[in-house]
Design a protein around this motif. Structure first.
Motif, PDB file in Angstrom:
ATOM      1  N   PRO B 120       0.827  -1.207   0.000  1.00 15.71           N
ATOM      2  CA  PRO B 120       0.000   0.000   0.000  1.00 15.71           C
ATOM      3  C   PRO B 120       0.859   1.253   0.000  1.00 15.71           C
ATOM      4  O   PRO B 120       1.963   1.263   0.564  1.00 15.71           O
ATOM      5  CB  PRO B 120      -0.790  -0.098   1.309  1.00 15.71           C
ATOM      6  N   LEU B 121       0.357   2.298  -0.640  1.00 12.82           N
ATOM      7  CA  LEU B 121       1.020   3.601  -0.598  1.00 12.82           C
ATOM      8  C   LEU B 121       0.218   4.509   0.332  1.00 12.82           C
ATOM      9  O   LEU B 121      -1.006   4.526   0.296  1.00 12.82           O
ATOM     10  CB  LEU B 121       1.070   4.219  -1.997  1.00 12.82           C
ATOM     11  N   ILE B 122       0.945   5.262   1.156  1.00 13.65           N
ATOM     12  CA  ILE B 122       0.305   6.201   2.068  1.00 13.65           C
ATOM     13  C   ILE B 122       0.337   7.580   1.418  1.00 13.65           C
ATOM     14  O   ILE B 122       1.363   7.987   0.872  1.00 13.65           O
ATOM     15  CB  ILE B 122       1.075   6.244   3.408  1.00 13.65           C
ATOM     16  N   VAL B 123      -0.797   8.285   1.450  1.00 12.36           N
ATOM     17  CA  VAL B 123      -0.766   9.684   1.045  1.00 12.36           C
ATOM     18  C   VAL B 123      -0.082  10.442   2.180  1.00 12.36           C
ATOM     19  O   VAL B 123      -0.541  10.380   3.324  1.00 12.36           O
ATOM     20  CB  VAL B 123      -2.185  10.225   0.797  1.00 12.36           C
ATOM     21  N   ARG B 124       1.022  11.111   1.882  1.00 13.51           N
ATOM     22  CA  ARG B 124       1.895  11.657   2.943  1.00 13.51           C
ATOM     23  C   ARG B 124       1.117  12.445   4.004  1.00 13.51           C
ATOM     24  O   ARG B 124       0.387  13.371   3.661  1.00 13.51           O
ATOM     25  CB  ARG B 124       2.978  12.571   2.337  1.00 13.51           C
ATOM     26  N   PRO B 125       1.320  12.072   5.275  1.00 14.89           N
ATOM     27  CA  PRO B 125       0.812  12.924   6.359  1.00 14.89           C
ATOM     28  C   PRO B 125       1.892  13.917   6.788  1.00 14.89           C
ATOM     29  O   PRO B 125       1.607  14.917   7.427  1.00 14.89           O
ATOM     30  CB  PRO B 125       0.523  11.929   7.481  1.00 14.89           C
ATOM     31  N   THR B 126       3.114  13.641   6.389  1.00 19.35           N
ATOM     32  CA  THR B 126       4.325  14.420   6.679  1.00 19.35           C
ATOM     33  C   THR B 126       5.442  13.637   5.994  1.00 19.35           C
ATOM     34  O   THR B 126       5.250  12.465   5.666  1.00 19.35           O
ATOM     35  CB  THR B 126       4.562  14.556   8.202  1.00 19.35           C
ATOM     36  N   SER B 127       6.591  14.260   5.749  1.00 13.83           N
ATOM     37  CA  SER B 127       7.537  13.628   4.819  1.00 13.83           C
ATOM     38  C   SER B 127       8.914  13.315   5.377  1.00 13.83           C
ATOM     39  O   SER B 127       9.865  13.136   4.620  1.00 13.83           O
ATOM     40  CB  SER B 127       7.672  14.500   3.557  1.00 13.83           C
ATOM     41  N   GLU B 128       9.036  13.221   6.695  1.00 11.07           N
ATOM     42  CA  GLU B 128      10.359  12.920   7.254  1.00 11.07           C
ATOM     43  C   GLU B 128      10.968  11.669   6.642  1.00 11.07           C
ATOM     44  O   GLU B 128      12.173  11.620   6.361  1.00 11.07           O
ATOM     45  CB  GLU B 128      10.274  12.719   8.779  1.00 11.07           C
ATOM     46  N   THR B 129      10.150  10.617   6.466  1.00  9.14           N
ATOM     47  CA  THR B 129      10.733   9.332   6.064  1.00  9.14           C
ATOM     48  C   THR B 129      11.228   9.366   4.622  1.00  9.14           C
ATOM     49  O   THR B 129      12.244   8.759   4.305  1.00  9.14           O
ATOM     50  CB  THR B 129       9.723   8.187   6.242  1.00  9.14           C
ATOM     51  N   ILE B 130      10.529  10.106   3.752  1.00  8.25           N
ATOM     52  CA  ILE B 130      10.977  10.097   2.350  1.00  8.25           C
ATOM     53  C   ILE B 130      12.088  11.120   2.128  1.00  8.25           C
ATOM     54  O   ILE B 130      13.015  10.889   1.331  1.00  8.25           O
ATOM     55  CB  ILE B 130       9.794  10.235   1.382  1.00  8.25           C
ATOM     56  N   PHE B 131      12.066  12.228   2.866  1.00 13.26           N
ATOM     57  CA  PHE B 131      13.245  13.111   2.843  1.00 13.26           C
ATOM     58  C   PHE B 131      14.458  12.354   3.399  1.00 13.26           C
ATOM     59  O   PHE B 131      15.570  12.502   2.892  1.00 13.26           O
ATOM     60  CB  PHE B 131      12.998  14.384   3.671  1.00 13.26           C
ATOM     61  N   GLY B 132      14.208  11.556   4.431  1.00 10.04           N
ATOM     62  CA  GLY B 132      15.309  10.801   5.030  1.00 10.04           C
ATOM     63  C   GLY B 132      15.987   9.883   4.026  1.00 10.04           C
ATOM     64  O   GLY B 132      17.220   9.804   3.967  1.00 10.04           O
ATOM     65  N   ASP B 133      15.179   9.198   3.220  1.00 13.51           N
ATOM     66  CA  ASP B 133      15.730   8.339   2.164  1.00 13.51           C
ATOM     67  C   ASP B 133      16.684   9.107   1.260  1.00 13.51           C
ATOM     68  O   ASP B 133      17.771   8.637   0.915  1.00 13.51           O
ATOM     69  CB  ASP B 133      14.590   7.809   1.271  1.00 13.51           C
ATOM     70  N   ALA B 134      16.244  10.297   0.836  1.00 14.34           N
ATOM     71  CA  ALA B 134      17.059  11.083  -0.089  1.00 14.34           C
ATOM     72  C   ALA B 134      18.304  11.623   0.613  1.00 14.34           C
ATOM     73  O   ALA B 134      19.397  11.624   0.043  1.00 14.34           O
ATOM     74  CB  ALA B 134      16.231  12.226  -0.670  1.00 14.34           C
ATOM     75  N   MET B 135      18.123  12.056   1.853  1.00 15.76           N
ATOM     76  CA  MET B 135      19.285  12.573   2.586  1.00 15.76           C
ATOM     77  C   MET B 135      20.362  11.502   2.713  1.00 15.76           C
ATOM     78  O   MET B 135      21.552  11.796   2.632  1.00 15.76           O
ATOM     79  CB  MET B 135      18.850  13.063   3.968  1.00 15.76           C
ATOM     80  N   ALA B 136      19.920  10.256   2.909  1.00 18.73           N
ATOM     81  CA  ALA B 136      20.891   9.162   3.012  1.00 18.73           C
ATOM     82  C   ALA B 136      21.687   9.030   1.707  1.00 18.73           C
ATOM     83  O   ALA B 136      22.862   8.688   1.714  1.00 18.73           O
ATOM     84  CB  ALA B 136      20.179   7.854   3.352  1.00 18.73           C
ATOM     85  N   ARG B 137      21.040   9.328   0.564  1.00 18.43           N
ATOM     86  CA  ARG B 137      21.761   9.280  -0.718  1.00 18.43           C
ATOM     87  C   ARG B 137      22.657  10.501  -0.899  1.00 18.43           C
ATOM     88  O   ARG B 137      23.721  10.426  -1.500  1.00 18.43           O
ATOM     89  CB  ARG B 137      20.761   9.241  -1.891  1.00 18.43           C
ATOM     90  N   TRP B 138      22.190  11.640  -0.426  1.00 19.96           N
ATOM     91  CA  TRP B 138      22.856  12.901  -0.772  1.00 19.96           C
ATOM     92  C   TRP B 138      23.988  13.297   0.176  1.00 19.96           C
ATOM     93  O   TRP B 138      24.837  14.111  -0.179  1.00 19.96           O
ATOM     94  CB  TRP B 138      21.824  14.041  -0.830  1.00 19.96           C
ATOM     95  N   VAL B 139      23.932  12.802   1.394  1.00 20.28           N
ATOM     96  CA  VAL B 139      24.943  13.219   2.367  1.00 20.28           C
ATOM     97  C   VAL B 139      26.015  12.145   2.461  1.00 20.28           C
ATOM     98  O   VAL B 139      25.733  10.995   2.796  1.00 20.28           O
ATOM     99  CB  VAL B 139      24.308  13.454   3.756  1.00 20.28           C
ATOM    100  N   GLN B 140      27.248  12.521   2.142  1.00 21.25           N
ATOM    101  CA  GLN B 140      28.363  11.585   2.248  1.00 21.25           C
ATOM    102  C   GLN B 140      29.396  12.095   3.234  1.00 21.25           C
ATOM    103  O   GLN B 140      29.979  11.326   3.985  1.00 21.25           O
ATOM    104  CB  GLN B 140      29.052  11.416   0.883  1.00 21.25           C
TER     105      GLN B 140
END
Lengths: 515, 515
Positions: B120-140
């Protein structure tokens, strides 16, 4: 200064699709999100969208529209009121069925069966039906008309094959919805908004477009007429960059948008809708990008001028003096205007090797890059690169060295020149790739098969068949991987025979491969 | 001119909740959409939101953030990585389970069982978890920090009891997400953004707020610290108008946001998030509205000045001259600035009786309304109403009659005065409704039960209990329908005993009823 050419790894001529993906990545515009069909728009890509939004929003307000906001969710029953409309979208709708999760007893969360919605909610693929509901409440009399609304929103159309900016399950757009007293006014408005899109594409995005009417088979589900602007990408394929629909009374009947007219009679409104989306950004990339990356037209560039001091990174006096020299230029430029707006200039003092940073900005497509080294400062000059004319004949970056004060004065005109130059380059390329004079379907087939590379668009004449006859034409074109793009406004009158039916032609159309 | 007072049908003192709904309707700001829990934001309400967005966006960019855009849909598994976070939101998540509809054979469309999503996909109630995914890619590396991002987006939290602007299933907001090297920097940033919200609320919305830390039981799910700005509405209740969260390494651990620090070691980022929403508009209504409708602070008013020619509607010379006279004023005002921006002035020549139109603009809360009749024109003057001082002592609208040229000159300063006046009124009212000196829970209970009307907030001292002891305090307050709002920054040091535990107090807190 380093003269190494930091080109992309893929050239346009070698693999246009791979080049497109590489530009997006090299210019740091967007990336896959990990959520199926959805992308993350990164700051440089988003900055371009903010500029497009700002400029198009102004154009939409200037034509008398007001912005508003309608719900993300639309009850399924709303769609079902307009049969063609729901048929057109049912296959790609994201459906919300539950409003709560619950533990499954095994440590996982699942949709709570007790929280199943009585009626599924659709994540809006477009909002005619819910705007229609409100229009039915808001329009009572001819005095309430025209009603001219617009919203900026996200929409979802579940796509099986996605490509960043061009086709994503979620995308961002504006959708205008208007209600009018009578067919004539509504049709006129449909074309007015098409003209707004043409102006936005050509003047703001420097992207030449052909405005015209889509054939019957390409109409928006529920529309009486669909008009589009079509742009030619550098691989010769067409991109539908915006559409404007005359909806007749179809949605008014479905939603009951009635009013008392000046004669005191009840009448149905004639409505329109029109939209452009983040797809435009894909158009900008494929219109202006080159083998070194993106080139952003100054009007929509988040930063029009990037000042790069060639710091040694030692935080010493020499670096401080260089920064001070650059700050003077920065201040002088910020006070200037181009295209009626203050210049957008950034001074990039971040860590990193100056030549590497130069190439980052080249790949991002900043219109003007100004490098300043110690020798420039001693001589009172700057080293200026134009992104639209990056290379000198000797194969080196074509640096200009104006005096600092002269640079500040010259840059506004230079930005306007870059804007026109990008438009002219794109228009020349497009016009050179439109072929006329093909008179039979066989010739058309030969033309496309004979060319080693895809040769662009062909303008042909046709008798405007409808229904089954049109379907046959569509199939014939499909066999050549071609589609009808539109019937251009202002084309010369037809003077030959239809290439499909052999009957006397009634108008000219463009056929092309398309995104 | 008509002196009839077109007040609302409900007064604030009689039924504040009904008054609130009536203002929204009378000012034409928003309405129920027919979709459960979702509203339609109409042009006047949207115009206010556009102003808030514009001003807050500038403040967010000025503090070094870049805008971007993340997907609407978040896979359920993303949420499950942070246990407190998913627990906090699971009960109010809209869940997408299908991506296609199909006919049920009986003429209805239903979710296609063949198109059921594997996850299932959740309609975002807030976006910490998906920003977190990207931050993990972007921050080295430490060089990539701080990473300071923001997005403007819609979010969905399924609400059982909704109220327009204050609590709707879908709402619009900005959410900032940042990653830092170390706790100190992240905590400092959490407070910096709280200060941005305070400045936006007080300077742009003219809405006084108390900035402080929320108690442990009111923390955002997954946060280590949650800070808020709290505003007092005219009924004395509190509105949490914005929050800023220090998330520690909770989300970094969940998403793997790691980097190599300056010592060459791997470290987890410390992250923050912070948001304000369309709820702010509810705050504006309940802070500034009066018994005649809304009053919009000039800084966020879509139109700051409305010019109303008193047309006879006969399209004759007299009307044309009046319009020409008003156009001169319109042009003169458009050239003026207030609060660093060009004035927003509209000339309203729409059909309708001038006095009815005046009251429409009064209810909408336009800061300055200028009526111009034939006699005004003859005398070279205009009739000017200030929305913040609408009534004269004699019970009639308090029209001023400056010469036309003087009006144009005086209005910028007048708008700035209205802005400060609205803030001062709200602050005086708030300060008058904060009670201090209550020392025991019994006194608190007596205080709230003795008052005929709800008496506002009480500042008390407490020993900052945690865990079960805090839960007990929360229950005690709940019995009085009270909640802890926050621990205000900059309050006087505690000097008494905790009203809950009798122990020595460590800080002061506000308790209040709240929206």
């Amino acid at each position: 200064m380093s003269n190494i050419r930091h080109a992309l790894t893929v050239k346009r001529a070698d693999d246009f699709a791979a080049w497109y993906q590489e530009v997006i990545s090299a210019a740091d515009m967007a990336e896959e999100s990990g959520v199926r069909g959805c992308m993350v728009i990164k700051p440089w890509g988003w900055g371009i969208w903010e500029r497009i939004q700002h400029l198009l929003d102004g154009r939409i307000k200037d034509t008398g529209h007001e912005n508003c906001y309608f719900p993300l969710f639309i009850p399924l029953s709303n769609f079902e009121r307009e049969a063609e409309h729901v048929d057109g979208f049912a296959k790609e709708m994201a459906v919300v069925t539950h409003h709560r999760l619950i533990g499954d007893g095994a440590g996982k969360l699942v949709p709570d069966p007790e929280a199943k919605l009585e009626e599924p909610l659709i994540v809006r693929p477009t909002s005619e039906t819910i705007f229609g509901d409100a229009m039915a409440r808001w329009v009572q009399s001819w005095r309430d008309l025209p009603l001219k609304l617009n919203q900026w929103a996200n929409v979802v159309r579940w796509e099986m094959r996605t490509r960043m900016f061009l086709r994503t399950s979620e995308f961002l757009w504006q959708e205008g919805h208007t209600a009018h007293d009578g067919e004539a006014e509504a049709k006129e408005h449909t074309l007015r908004m098409l003209e707004v899109y043409r102006a936005c594409a050509e003047e703001d995005l420097a992207m030449p477009v052909i405005a015209g009417e889509k054939p019957e088979n390409e109409r928006f589900p529920g529309a009486v007429e669909t008009w589009s602007i079509e742009a030619m990408m550098q691989d010769g394929k067409a991109l539908q960059a915006g559409t404007s629909h005359y909806l007749g009374t179809n949605f008014s009947e479905a939603a009951g948008i009635k009013f008392q007219n000046q004669d005191g009679d009840q009448a149905l409104c004639h409505t329109t809708s029109w939209g452009v989306s983040t797809r435009m950004i894909g158009g900008v990339i494929m219109t202006h990008g080159d083998d070194d990356g993106l080139r952003v037209p100054p009007t929509i560039a988040p930063w029009q001028v990037v000042i790069l001091p060639m710091l040694r990174g030692k935080d010493d006096d020499a670096d401080a003096q260089l920064v001070a020299y650059c700050e003077e230029l920065h201040e002088a430029l910020k006070g200037q205007s181009a295209c009626g707006e203050r210049l957008r200039v950034t001074l990039d003092t971040k860590h990193g090797k100056a030549s590497a940073k130069r190439w980052d900005w080249v790949r991002k497509g900043a219109p003007i890059i100004i490098e300043v080294g110690g020798r420039d400062m001693e001589n009172g000059v700057v080293s200026l690169l134009r992104r639209d004319a990056l290379w000198a004949d000797n194969g080196k970056p074509d640096f200009h060295s104006p005096a600092k004060a002269d640079a500040a004065q010259a840059i506004p005109a230079m930005l306007e020149e870059i804007q026109s130059n990008l438009f002219a380059q794109a228009k020349d390329q497009r016009d050179a790739n439109i072929t006329r004079g093909i008179e039979t379907l066989d010739q058309l087939g030969e033309f496309y098969s004979a060319e080693a590379q895809y040769p662009g668009w062909v303008e042909v004449q046709w008798s405007k068949p409808t229904g089954a006859a049109l379907e046959q034409v569509v199939e014939q074109l499909k066999a050549l991987k071609l589609t009808i793009r539109n019937v251009p406004i202002g084309a010369a009158a037809a003077d030959g025979s239809c290439i499909f039916t052999g009957e006397p032609a009634v108008e000219r159309i463009y056929v092309a491969r398309a995104y």
